[in-house]
Design a protein around this motif. Structure first.
Motif, PDB file in Angstrom:
ATOM      1  N   ILE A   1       5.029  18.889  -3.871  1.00  0.00           N
ATOM      2  CA  ILE A   1       3.840  18.555  -3.078  1.00  0.00           C
ATOM      3  C   ILE A   1       3.666  17.042  -3.000  1.00  0.00           C
ATOM      4  O   ILE A   1       3.354  16.487  -1.939  1.00  0.00           O
ATOM      5  CB  ILE A   1       2.602  19.226  -3.699  1.00  0.00           C
ATOM      6  N   ALA A   2       3.871  16.365  -4.140  1.00  0.00           N
ATOM      7  CA  ALA A   2       3.784  14.899  -4.138  1.00  0.00           C
ATOM      8  C   ALA A   2       4.835  14.295  -3.207  1.00  0.00           C
ATOM      9  O   ALA A   2       4.558  13.344  -2.460  1.00  0.00           O
ATOM     10  CB  ALA A   2       3.959  14.370  -5.562  1.00  0.00           C
ATOM     11  N   CYS A   3       6.053  14.861  -3.244  1.00  0.00           N
ATOM     12  CA  CYS A   3       7.109  14.355  -2.361  1.00  0.00           C
ATOM     13  C   CYS A   3       6.766  14.606  -0.900  1.00  0.00           C
ATOM     14  O   CYS A   3       7.115  13.796  -0.023  1.00  0.00           O
ATOM     15  CB  CYS A   3       8.437  15.010  -2.715  1.00  0.00           C
ATOM     16  N   ALA A   4       6.107  15.742  -0.612  1.00  0.00           N
ATOM     17  CA  ALA A   4       5.688  16.002   0.770  1.00  0.00           C
ATOM     18  C   ALA A   4       4.671  14.963   1.233  1.00  0.00           C
ATOM     19  O   ALA A   4       4.684  14.526   2.395  1.00  0.00           O
ATOM     20  CB  ALA A   4       5.104  17.410   0.868  1.00  0.00           C
TER      21      ALA A   4
ATOM     22  N   MET B   1       0.830  -1.201   0.000  1.00  0.00           N
ATOM     23  CA  MET B   1       0.000   0.000   0.000  1.00  0.00           C
ATOM     24  C   MET B   1       0.870   1.259   0.000  1.00  0.00           C
ATOM     25  O   MET B   1       0.599   2.220  -0.730  1.00  0.00           O
ATOM     26  CB  MET B   1      -0.919  -0.003   1.219  1.00  0.00           C
ATOM     27  N   LEU B   2       1.916   1.254   0.817  1.00  0.00           N
ATOM     28  CA  LEU B   2       2.844   2.381   0.834  1.00  0.00           C
ATOM     29  C   LEU B   2       3.534   2.532  -0.522  1.00  0.00           C
ATOM     30  O   LEU B   2       3.656   3.646  -1.049  1.00  0.00           O
ATOM     31  CB  LEU B   2       3.888   2.187   1.937  1.00  0.00           C
ATOM     32  N   LEU B   3       3.961   1.412  -1.086  1.00  0.00           N
ATOM     33  CA  LEU B   3       4.665   1.444  -2.363  1.00  0.00           C
ATOM     34  C   LEU B   3       3.784   2.016  -3.472  1.00  0.00           C
ATOM     35  O   LEU B   3       4.217   2.868  -4.256  1.00  0.00           O
ATOM     36  CB  LEU B   3       5.138   0.029  -2.721  1.00  0.00           C
ATOM     37  N   VAL B   4       2.524   1.576  -3.546  1.00  0.00           N
ATOM     38  CA  VAL B   4       1.621   2.042  -4.597  1.00  0.00           C
ATOM     39  C   VAL B   4       1.288   3.519  -4.414  1.00  0.00           C
ATOM     40  O   VAL B   4       1.335   4.313  -5.363  1.00  0.00           O
ATOM     41  CB  VAL B   4       0.339   1.190  -4.613  1.00  0.00           C
ATOM     42  N   ALA B   5       0.970   3.915  -3.166  1.00  0.00           N
ATOM     43  CA  ALA B   5       0.595   5.307  -2.917  1.00  0.00           C
ATOM     44  C   ALA B   5       1.760   6.252  -3.207  1.00  0.00           C
ATOM     45  O   ALA B   5       1.584   7.317  -3.837  1.00  0.00           O
ATOM     46  CB  ALA B   5       0.128   5.471  -1.470  1.00  0.00           C
ATOM     47  N   ALA B   6       2.951   5.890  -2.762  1.00  0.00           N
ATOM     48  CA  ALA B   6       4.110   6.765  -2.928  1.00  0.00           C
ATOM     49  C   ALA B   6       4.516   6.879  -4.392  1.00  0.00           C
ATOM     50  O   ALA B   6       4.754   7.983  -4.904  1.00  0.00           O
ATOM     51  CB  ALA B   6       5.277   6.255  -2.086  1.00  0.00           C
ATOM     52  N   THR B   7       4.603   5.734  -5.064  1.00  0.00           N
ATOM     53  CA  THR B   7       5.062   5.780  -6.462  1.00  0.00           C
ATOM     54  C   THR B   7       4.031   6.450  -7.372  1.00  0.00           C
ATOM     55  O   THR B   7       4.398   7.115  -8.350  1.00  0.00           O
ATOM     56  CB  THR B   7       5.361   4.361  -6.971  1.00  0.00           C
ATOM     57  N   THR B   8       2.745   6.328  -7.050  1.00  0.00           N
ATOM     58  CA  THR B   8       1.724   7.008  -7.854  1.00  0.00           C
ATOM     59  C   THR B   8       1.862   8.524  -7.733  1.00  0.00           C
ATOM     60  O   THR B   8       1.791   9.257  -8.730  1.00  0.00           O
ATOM     61  CB  THR B   8       0.323   6.569  -7.419  1.00  0.00           C
TER      62      THR B   8
ATOM     63  N   ILE C   1       4.583  10.266  -6.908  1.00  0.00           N
ATOM     64  CA  ILE C   1       5.808  10.715  -7.570  1.00  0.00           C
ATOM     65  C   ILE C   1       5.682  10.591  -9.083  1.00  0.00           C
ATOM     66  O   ILE C   1       6.189  11.436  -9.836  1.00  0.00           O
ATOM     67  CB  ILE C   1       7.011   9.911  -7.044  1.00  0.00           C
ATOM     68  N   ALA C   2       5.000   9.550  -9.551  1.00  0.00           N
ATOM     69  CA  ALA C   2       4.851   9.351 -10.997  1.00  0.00           C
ATOM     70  C   ALA C   2       4.128  10.523 -11.644  1.00  0.00           C
ATOM     71  O   ALA C   2       4.526  11.009 -12.712  1.00  0.00           O
ATOM     72  CB  ALA C   2       4.107   8.047 -11.275  1.00  0.00           C
ATOM     73  N   LEU C   3       3.056  11.012 -11.000  1.00  0.00           N
ATOM     74  CA  LEU C   3       2.313  12.131 -11.583  1.00  0.00           C
ATOM     75  C   LEU C   3       3.165  13.396 -11.603  1.00  0.00           C
ATOM     76  O   LEU C   3       3.195  14.131 -12.596  1.00  0.00           O
ATOM     77  CB  LEU C   3       1.029  12.362 -10.783  1.00  0.00           C
ATOM     78  N   GLY C   4       3.879  13.658 -10.501  1.00  0.00           N
ATOM     79  CA  GLY C   4       4.728  14.850 -10.468  1.00  0.00           C
ATOM     80  C   GLY C   4       5.893  14.765 -11.426  1.00  0.00           C
ATOM     81  O   GLY C   4       6.185  15.713 -12.161  1.00  0.00           O
TER      82      GLY C   4
ATOM     83  N   GLY D   1       8.798   5.516  -8.918  1.00  0.00           N
ATOM     84  CA  GLY D   1       7.844   6.554  -9.293  1.00  0.00           C
ATOM     85  C   GLY D   1       8.264   7.295 -10.550  1.00  0.00           C
ATOM     86  O   GLY D   1       7.437   7.576 -11.428  1.00  0.00           O
ATOM     87  N   THR D   2       9.560   7.623 -10.657  1.00  0.00           N
ATOM     88  CA  THR D   2      10.032   8.345 -11.846  1.00  0.00           C
ATOM     89  C   THR D   2       9.957   7.466 -13.087  1.00  0.00           C
ATOM     90  O   THR D   2       9.627   7.947 -14.180  1.00  0.00           O
ATOM     91  CB  THR D   2      11.471   8.840 -11.628  1.00  0.00           C
ATOM     92  N   ILE D   3      10.272   6.182 -12.943  1.00  0.00           N
ATOM     93  CA  ILE D   3      10.143   5.276 -14.089  1.00  0.00           C
ATOM     94  C   ILE D   3       8.686   5.212 -14.554  1.00  0.00           C
ATOM     95  O   ILE D   3       8.390   5.235 -15.756  1.00  0.00           O
ATOM     96  CB  ILE D   3      10.674   3.873 -13.730  1.00  0.00           C
ATOM     97  N   ALA D   4       7.766   5.158 -13.596  1.00  0.00           N
ATOM     98  CA  ALA D   4       6.344   5.158 -13.965  1.00  0.00           C
ATOM     99  C   ALA D   4       5.965   6.472 -14.643  1.00  0.00           C
ATOM    100  O   ALA D   4       5.231   6.490 -15.642  1.00  0.00           O
ATOM    101  CB  ALA D   4       5.487   4.931 -12.728  1.00  0.00           C
ATOM    102  N   GLY D   5       6.472   7.605 -14.106  1.00  0.00           N
ATOM    103  CA  GLY D   5       6.199   8.892 -14.736  1.00  0.00           C
ATOM    104  C   GLY D   5       6.800   8.997 -16.121  1.00  0.00           C
ATOM    105  O   GLY D   5       6.185   9.556 -17.038  1.00  0.00           O
ATOM    106  N   LEU D   6       8.019   8.456 -16.307  1.00  0.00           N
ATOM    107  CA  LEU D   6       8.647   8.456 -17.624  1.00  0.00           C
ATOM    108  C   LEU D   6       7.842   7.616 -18.607  1.00  0.00           C
ATOM    109  O   LEU D   6       7.685   7.993 -19.782  1.00  0.00           O
ATOM    110  CB  LEU D   6      10.074   7.927 -17.500  1.00  0.00           C
TER     111      LEU D   6
END
Length: 633
Positions: free
Chosen positions: A364-367, A96-103, A105-108, A412-417
């Motif tokens: 904001i996403a990182c916060a 749950m932490l992994l999905v929430a955090a990477t999502t 960061i991915a958007l940002g 997160g960055t790989i998902a955003g890329l």
């Protein structure tokens, strides 16, 4: 130098072949130990006593092994590898932490990569020409354009190895499938392809000798996109004719696929044509500035030397022509650096503001992620306290928590890329609404990947540094007793700082967005001085060189037919219409007034309009009347 190479080779081998190196260390230590045992036996000791004495002399085999590993200088990297593996396993146990955090960061990160890609494409994309580092854009005091004669003079001056030019402002009519279609060509000087070395997919570009304006050349080079779209990629297109402005042009070549033009701003003309008087009847007029200059540096010629040479030559020609307002070369920069001209600076400011906004969204996403890590750290206070009490260093714990942030930032960055790349494919197929044809070639190239790597580092620090510092700054006694109290005198907490920063940045973005929306609404409701809603605009392109009387007669007939249509109350024509792409042109003239002895140079905007223009737009006349049919002469 050789010693450093040997040390580097040893450390690399220790990292890549750790098992083999450890086996070699075990055999070496065992050999030394057995040699000492044999020596002790030779001194008269019993075998068991001899081995015990040898072990005591060594001080512990495992301790010697650790000291030997530390001497290799790779302990830090080995610890980092262990921390990365440990934290990845921990994150996988908390999906749950992994999905929430990477999502988050991915958007940002995806937004930042998209803005960076677009900014590079519009402002910093290198055109596809031979040795682009030698090609420069030239702009003089009169703006980005010069007259055709001034280009001829500059090319003949020898100020640079060669100077070519182009123009992309005049649409032409292409007759295809029984209808006239307006397309945007790039009108180029005769030496354009010889100087720039544009890559070709088929055929060739026209040469200087065959494309001089005085020869009235009817040659054409088409782009790859135009070839595929209009000719279905026909391999026999070379040598075929195109009917442009009622005249036949022979196709000599097809430019390579995805080739960027030196015009910049992602402008992609459909066809390249040599400048001639059939297309530009006033080509040689002294006040018609139509050519944008591109120069190629000479052998061993620096940018400063070339600029000085062009400036001196252009000043000499200006003085000979009686131009007393010459202000020198204003722009002289390598192609692909559009931030040096007015349009580039304006667009650069836009992308800069957009980049700052997208960076704030990422923060904001990182916060958000940092808040999750703070909560995760609070649940591990006792574990961290035990590790510190057993001798673990704060630096090692910080490294482990930063490793946790690194994994979240990386995933997160790989998902955003990945999202950005998918968006690039969609955007590349779109035709943006613009005054010129735009063709985007967005891709995940080396600069985009470098940007993504930078975002990984920024996200890692923004997500994990503050939670890591807060988690390792604790009271061992309270943590071991499971006392969660923070102390009566503590006013600021990590969670409070993150919340304050997040609210501050979010408020700033919301206020900025509100101001933009308010201005947009005001532009919709502010009266421009005429009635906008009931007015429809249609653009008509005339073939250059046709008699003006014929053009006026056609416009009159069109206006009469429009007035006869049901629902149409008025109709008029003009060369430009306010609030459209073609909203008017600026000009400058030396003007003499009847009541003044001296002439004055006036800069003004002008528009040529027909009868009934002001009434059609709903512009109120304060005094006098507007033009009528009898005023034309």
């Amino acid at each position: 130098m050789q010693r450093w190479l040997d040390v580097a080779r040893l450390r690399l081998r220790s990292l890549l072949r750790r098992g083999q190196v450890d086996d070699e260390l075990d055999r070496e230590l065992h050999a030394h130990l057995e040699a000492q045992v044999e020596e002790n036996v030779a001194r008269g000791m019993a075998p068991a006593e001899a081995r015990r004495a040898a072990l005591i002399g060594f001080g512990g085999v495992q301790q010697v092994k650790e000291e030997s590993r530390d001497a290799r200088g790779v302990a830090t990297l080995e610890n980092l590898g262990r921390d990365l593996r440990y934290t990845l396993r921990g994150l996988l146990r908390d999906p749950m932490l992994l999905v929430a955090a990477t999502t988050s960061i991915a958007l940002g990160a995806g937004g930042n990569i998209a803005v960076f890609s677009l900014a590079r494409e519009f402002l910093l994309a290198t055109p596809d020409v031979s040795h682009p580092e030698e090609v420069v854009q030239i702009g003089v005091s009169h703006g980005s354009h010069v007259t055709y004669q001034r280009w001829l003079d500059l090319e003949a001056s020898g100020a640079m190895a060669h100077i070519a030019g182009f123009s992309i402002e005049r649409p032409i009519n292409w007759y295809s499938r029984g209808a006239a279609v307006s397309i945007t060509p790039m009108l180029v000087t005769a030496n354009y392809f010889d100087v720039l070395g544009v890559p070709m997919a088929r055929g060739r570009g026209f040469s200087t000798g065959e494309a001089r304006a005085e020869l009235e050349p009817h040659l054409a080079v088409i782009t790859h996109t135009f070839w595929q779209r209009e000719f279905a990629g026909d391999s026999g297109v070379i040598g075929r004719s195109m009917l442009l402005n009622g005249q036949s042009y022979t196709i000599l070549g097809v430019i390579a696929e995805r080739a960027r033009s030196p015009a910049g701003l992602a402008i992609a003309p459909a066809v390249y044509l040599p400048l001639n008087r059939s297309l530009v009847p006033d080509l040689g007029a002294p006040d018609v500035r139509i050519v944008q200059l591109l120069g190629r540096l000479g052998r061993d010629q620096s940018l400063a030397q070339a600029r000085a040479a062009v400036d001196a030559a252009d000043w000499r020609f200006a003085r000979a022509a009686g131009d007393t307002r010459y202000g020198g070369v204003q722009q002289f920069s390598r192609v692909g650096r559009l931030t040096n001209n007015k349009s580039g600076r304006t667009l650069g400011t836009f992308f800069g503001l957009l980049g700052v906004a997208s960076l704030f969204v990422l923060l904001i996403a990182c916060a958000n992620v940092a808040g999750l890590l703070v909560a995760r750290g609070a649940s591990r206070r006792r574990e961290i306290a035990i590790r510190l009490a057993l001798g673990g260093t704060r630096a090692r714990l910080l490294q482990q928590m930063l490793a946790e942030g690194f994994w979240l930032a990386l995933i997160g960055t790989i998902a955003g890329l990945t999202l950005s790349i998918a968006g690039m494919h969609v955007v590349n197929g779109l035709a943006p609404p613009a005054p010129f044809p735009i063709e985007l070639h967005l891709s995940a190239d080396a600069p985009v990947l470098a940007c993504a790597l930078g975002l990984v580092l920024v996200s890692m620090l923004a997500c994990a540094l503050l939670p890591a510092l807060g988690a390792t700054r604790l009271s061992l006694a309270r943590a071991l007793k499971r006392d969660e109290a923070t102390g009566p005198g503590r006013r600021f907490t990590t969670r409070g700082l993150l919340l304050t920063a997040q609210v501050t940045v979010s408020t700033m973005l919301l206020v900025t967005a509100f101001l933009f929306l308010r201005n947009l609404v005001r532009t919709e409701v502010t009266s421009p001085g005429f009635d906008v809603d009931p007015v429809m605009v249609a653009q008509v392109g005339f073939v250059q060189g046709k008699p003006a009387a014929d053009q006026m007669a056609l416009l009159e007939r069109l206006a009469d037919r429009l007035r006869a249509l049901p629902g149409v109350t008025r109709a008029a024509y003009a060369s430009s219409v306010p609030l459209t792409i073609h909203g008017g042109s600026s000009n400058g003239r030396s003007v003499r007034f009847d009541d003044r002895a001296e002439t004055e140079h006036l800069e003004y905007s002008e528009n040529a309009v027909g009868p009934g223009y002001f009434a059609t737009l709903g512009v109120r006349m304060l005094r006098g009347r507007e033009f009528g049919p009898a005023d034309r002469a």
